[in-house]
Design a protein around this motif. Sequence first.
Motif, mmCIF file in Angstrom:
data_model
loop_
_atom_site.group_PDB
_atom_site.id
_atom_site.type_symbol
_atom_site.label_atom_id
_atom_site.label_comp_id
_atom_site.label_asym_id
_atom_site.label_seq_id
_atom_site.Cartn_x
_atom_site.Cartn_y
_atom_site.Cartn_z
ATOM 1 N N SER A 35 -18.388 37.795 -23.642
ATOM 2 C CA SER A 35 -19.394 38.852 -23.553
ATOM 3 C C SER A 35 -19.396 39.489 -22.167
ATOM 4 O O SER A 35 -19.519 38.794 -21.159
ATOM 5 N N ALA A 36 -19.299 40.821 -22.126
ATOM 6 C CA ALA A 36 -19.462 41.534 -20.864
ATOM 7 C C ALA A 36 -20.932 41.690 -20.474
ATOM 8 O O ALA A 36 -21.291 41.480 -19.311
ATOM 9 N N PRO A 37 -21.824 42.026 -21.409
ATOM 10 C CA PRO A 37 -23.232 42.140 -21.000
ATOM 11 C C PRO A 37 -23.802 40.847 -20.434
ATOM 12 O O PRO A 37 -24.582 40.877 -19.477
ATOM 13 N N ASP A 38 -23.436 39.708 -21.010
ATOM 14 C CA ASP A 38 -23.989 38.425 -20.558
ATOM 15 C C ASP A 38 -23.010 37.622 -19.705
ATOM 16 O O ASP A 38 -23.340 36.506 -19.287
ATOM 17 N N GLN A 39 -21.812 38.154 -19.452
ATOM 18 C CA GLN A 39 -20.834 37.541 -18.557
ATOM 19 C C GLN A 39 -20.585 36.068 -18.883
ATOM 20 O O GLN A 39 -20.597 35.195 -18.012
ATOM 21 N N THR A 40 -20.331 35.797 -20.160
ATOM 22 C CA THR A 40 -20.102 34.424 -20.593
ATOM 23 C C THR A 40 -19.072 34.384 -21.710
ATOM 24 O O THR A 40 -18.873 35.386 -22.422
ATOM 25 N N ILE A 41 -18.426 33.263 -21.845
ATOM 26 C CA ILE A 41 -17.592 32.968 -23.004
ATOM 27 C C ILE A 41 -18.413 32.068 -23.920
ATOM 28 O O ILE A 41 -18.879 31.003 -23.500
ATOM 29 N N ALA A 42 -18.623 32.512 -25.153
ATOM 30 C CA ALA A 42 -19.459 31.781 -26.095
ATOM 31 C C ALA A 42 -18.595 31.137 -27.172
ATOM 32 O O ALA A 42 -17.654 31.754 -27.687
ATOM 33 N N ILE A 43 -18.918 29.877 -27.501
ATOM 34 C CA ILE A 43 -18.251 29.142 -28.578
ATOM 35 C C ILE A 43 -19.348 28.616 -29.499
ATOM 36 O O ILE A 43 -20.115 27.726 -29.117
ATOM 37 N N HIS A 44 -19.433 29.193 -30.690
ATOM 38 C CA HIS A 44 -20.492 28.832 -31.632
ATOM 39 C C HIS A 44 -19.918 27.951 -32.731
ATOM 40 O O HIS A 44 -18.937 28.310 -33.378
ATOM 41 N N LEU A 45 -20.524 26.790 -32.940
ATOM 42 C CA LEU A 45 -20.045 25.788 -33.893
ATOM 43 C C LEU A 45 -21.068 25.634 -35.009
ATOM 44 O O LEU A 45 -22.253 25.393 -34.746
ATOM 45 N N SER A 46 -20.620 25.779 -36.264
ATOM 46 C CA SER A 46 -21.547 25.679 -37.388
ATOM 47 C C SER A 46 -20.853 25.040 -38.578
ATOM 48 O O SER A 46 -19.626 24.905 -38.612
ATOM 49 N N ALA A 47 -21.652 24.654 -39.555
ATOM 50 C CA ALA A 47 -21.159 24.057 -40.791
ATOM 51 C C ALA A 47 -22.068 24.477 -41.928
ATOM 52 O O ALA A 47 -23.225 24.876 -41.710
ATOM 53 N N ASP A 48 -21.574 24.397 -43.169
ATOM 54 C CA ASP A 48 -22.401 24.802 -44.306
ATOM 55 C C ASP A 48 -23.281 23.670 -44.834
ATOM 56 O O ASP A 48 -23.928 23.809 -45.870
ATOM 57 N N GLN A 49 -23.299 22.535 -44.102
ATOM 58 C CA GLN A 49 -24.215 21.448 -44.419
ATOM 59 C C GLN A 49 -24.937 21.031 -43.145
ATOM 60 O O GLN A 49 -24.365 21.044 -42.056
ATOM 61 N N ALA A 50 -26.183 20.635 -43.290
ATOM 62 C CA ALA A 50 -27.000 20.299 -42.122
ATOM 63 C C ALA A 50 -26.538 19.010 -41.467
ATOM 64 O O ALA A 50 -26.029 18.091 -42.129
ATOM 65 N N GLY A 51 -26.705 18.955 -40.136
ATOM 66 C CA GLY A 51 -26.454 17.735 -39.384
ATOM 67 C C GLY A 51 -25.003 17.353 -39.222
ATOM 68 O O GLY A 51 -24.695 16.210 -38.867
ATOM 69 N N LYS A 52 -24.087 18.281 -39.408
ATOM 70 C CA LYS A 52 -22.658 17.950 -39.406
ATOM 71 C C LYS A 52 -21.948 18.275 -38.091
ATOM 72 O O LYS A 52 -20.748 18.027 -37.965
ATOM 73 N N ILE A 53 -22.658 18.820 -37.125
ATOM 74 C CA ILE A 53 -21.996 19.213 -35.878
ATOM 75 C C ILE A 53 -22.135 18.092 -34.853
ATOM 76 O O ILE A 53 -23.207 17.865 -34.295
#
Length: 962
Positions: free
Chosen positions: A359-377
């Motif tokens: 992101s240029a506006p927030d000056q960060t590299i973002a890594i978003h981790l998700s799963a289609d079931q709860a509690g799996k990350i």
Amino acid sequence: MIGDNQGFTNIFCYASTWIGICILFQFLIGCNNNSQTEEKLILWYEQPATTWTEALPIGNGRLGAMIYGDPSEEHIQFNEETLWTGEPRAYHREGASKYLSEIRALLFQDNQDEAEALAQEEFMGRKYHEETYGQLKEEWLQKVRERVVAPENPSNKNYDDSNWDTMTVPMEDGWRNAGLEGRDGAVWFRTHFELPQDWNGQDLTLKLGHIRDQDFTYVNGQQIGSTQGKDQHRSYTIPASHLTPGTNTIAVQIINYFDKGGFTGFGDSDQSLMVYPKEADPKEGISLNKKWSYKPQDLQPPGYPDYMAKYQPFGDLHIEFDGHDQVTDYRRELDLANATAKTAYTVDGTRYTREYFASAPDQTIAIHLSADQAGKISFQADMTSPHFGFTTQKINENTLGLSVEVRNSVVKGRSYLNIQSDGGSIKVSDNEITVEGADEATLYLSAGTNFKNYKDVSGDPEVISARVMQGITDNSYDEIKSRHIDDYQQYFNTLSIDLGNSPNASLPTDERIQQFAQSKDPSLVALHMQYGRYLLISSSRPGTQPANLQGIWNDKLSPPWESKYTTNINVEMNYWPAELLNLPDLHKPLIKMTEELAQAGKQTAREHYDARGWVLHHNTDIWRGTAPVNASNHGIWVTGGAWLSHQLWNRFQFNQDTLYLEKISYPIMKEAAKFFVDFLVEDPDTGWLISTPSNSPEIGGLVAGPTMDHQLIRDLFQNSIAASKILDVDPAFRDTLQRKYERIAPNQIGKHGQLQEWLEDKDDPEETHRHVSHLWGLHPGNEINWKETPELYDAARQSLLFRGDGGTGWSLAWKINFWARFRDGDHAYKLVKKMLSPVDNPNSDIEGASYPNMFDAHPPFQIDGNFGGAAGVAEMLVQSHIDHTIDILPALPSALSQGSIKGIRARGSFELEMSWSEGDLQSLTVISKAGKKCTLRYDGKITSFKTEKGEQYQLGGDLNLL
């Protein structure tokens, strides 16, 4: 360059502005361009990356990262644009100008060797630490050599090396590809061989090939030889008295002072390290090509006296996922439409998804981790760095810090890794972040250095990372992602292109590249153009450094060509798409660097040439060195400033902004022109004014009067004259330039019908060198063209035919642009097929220029070909360099017989939208940005009409206004 506290703040302020206006901007320019369908703008793969040139790049102009996408151990290698070796310093050599007349005299007398030798000794720029290096080197060598007099030392036969690592030798590129990349110093190697009984009592020969840079070689604790020099064959005699029955030990202490240490082979087809009886056939010997034990002794030698600084990697983020070894339905992709990478796969019925963006506006590299079931990350994340002595520490309950200091540099860096999760638990230690049982989680990576500008390194990297993290915690992931996309699309959505479709468009990108040369896949050409635009947006933003030889991405401490700025083609090619492909704001970092080089280059002009104005030779770096570097046979090339001045003028031609011309462009151009007014000298044979000493990059050595120089100087004088007339200033200086212009050595046609590369008619028609620099006047210059100089145009074409279609990377990209200017679309497309073919394809005889991630291969990777190739395809569709006329479809290849493009720009400040079918123009829309007269040419017809600023004009395929 604006940097750290000032420049970083500017970037932040610039980015923050868009938070408030992005919605309005989308409405005005149509950010959601429906013509750019999702799949046509995606690079995708069915397997993780295993090499750096398979990983996918993201960037925001200041930060860059390479995404590997491994399910069980994600690897994200990252960069920050100001992490370089070196320091602020003077690059010029005081008093060099007193040798200028003698060097010129030697060249006029055809004594090239003597001229180059004198120039190498007295005229090249200053190196880092050149005054103190000799003494420091001897002191360090004495220290590391003391090891061999200790009772327990690695040369002894019975020394215990059981816990040492192993390395297979020899290795062509030394130990840098075997675990010691970027490391210099003293390293011990050991191996053993069994002495055959029939060799007892005989002297042996030990053949070790080339070693970089110095070796001290022992057998059973006795030194048998030592050699210095990377090109020297090591062949030593082992006296029979040094040998014992049974096992014998060879130990080699290798001293490497810079780059590629280790056993590097023989430089020919015979790569065998051998030991054999002195009088016997080597083929009867024992091969030593195998794994040797090795251990570094001291990896901190004194800094080698380099001419230029090196761009550096910052660090590596590793994320481990237990139990994710066996996956199904794997997909890895990079979506150019929103500058977001993604990895997705299934484990035991759960679908996991990772999203990554810079992101240029927030000056960060973002890594978003998700799963289609709860509690799996659940995962463990840590940061490392290739820099010696890096440290990590816990910053707070959600943040891990990484600190690096660059060897042989005053630059230091600080990176933060912050974790935000929905559910589950978070634990942060001094070494890693652990997340257990979360529904989703996001890692935010920041980095900064103490670099403020090329004269000042007093910044605080801690402040940068802390400021970023403070902003992150106040916003949700969705908000940060939305700002990122809005900011990115203000640039990317200014141009769309559709070149048709084919069955191969549904294949993974690496397979499309493998098959491109033998298939019809026009949409891959469009994807490549848009990928070039994506890479420029990701590596060059207002307020950042310009894109270097690798853009903003580099994983090596000793990168190829230092990953710096080469100014005899490469950095200029990086910005060929900026104006033409509707990314004009991204030109600003190069313009800013040119302003700084114009200041630094004044000292070089004065000390080396006793001239006014400013000069730039063939390389520069973040510290803005302008002096001649490397070797005198190619490093003394004086027209870098003229070429960058051409970039400035070209920008004016596209934007017609007289305020820009007055405040920025013309003052720099004028000072560059002043240098050449003083520098040009009369050729004693012809009376012409010529450039000397210089060279035709990078061929032929130091000469008097290379054609490329004269083309560039004429271009600079002509454009400076035009600018002064527009601004109504400097009439006397304008007259001086005109008089000088008329006396500059002209382009000449040689005995083979070629455009001469030098003052003399000595071109070799068999020469296939990658540089074709004497065609600069054809492209990007315009003094050689089909309409105004047809004889020179034909001669230039003959020169290009002689050079051939060989070459990869930037050379291939330049040739695509040449053939487009020759209005030969099919020949240009032939080279496009090479460019989009794999660099290493055992199933084809085509020498390609693309890695699996579509990075351009020189090889190795150089980003300029990505940019030059994108511009080359655009040159097939629109040209506007001749007589203020816009040529429509001037070099359309038959393979691209139908298509459309919207947003391509032309000189005179026009923006075009057009479509074509079966090779014929169907429709054309012209948007006038400056209200200038518009002249169009297509298929032999010319149409001219007056325009008003901001108005659109519709035309049919016959160029009739509708």
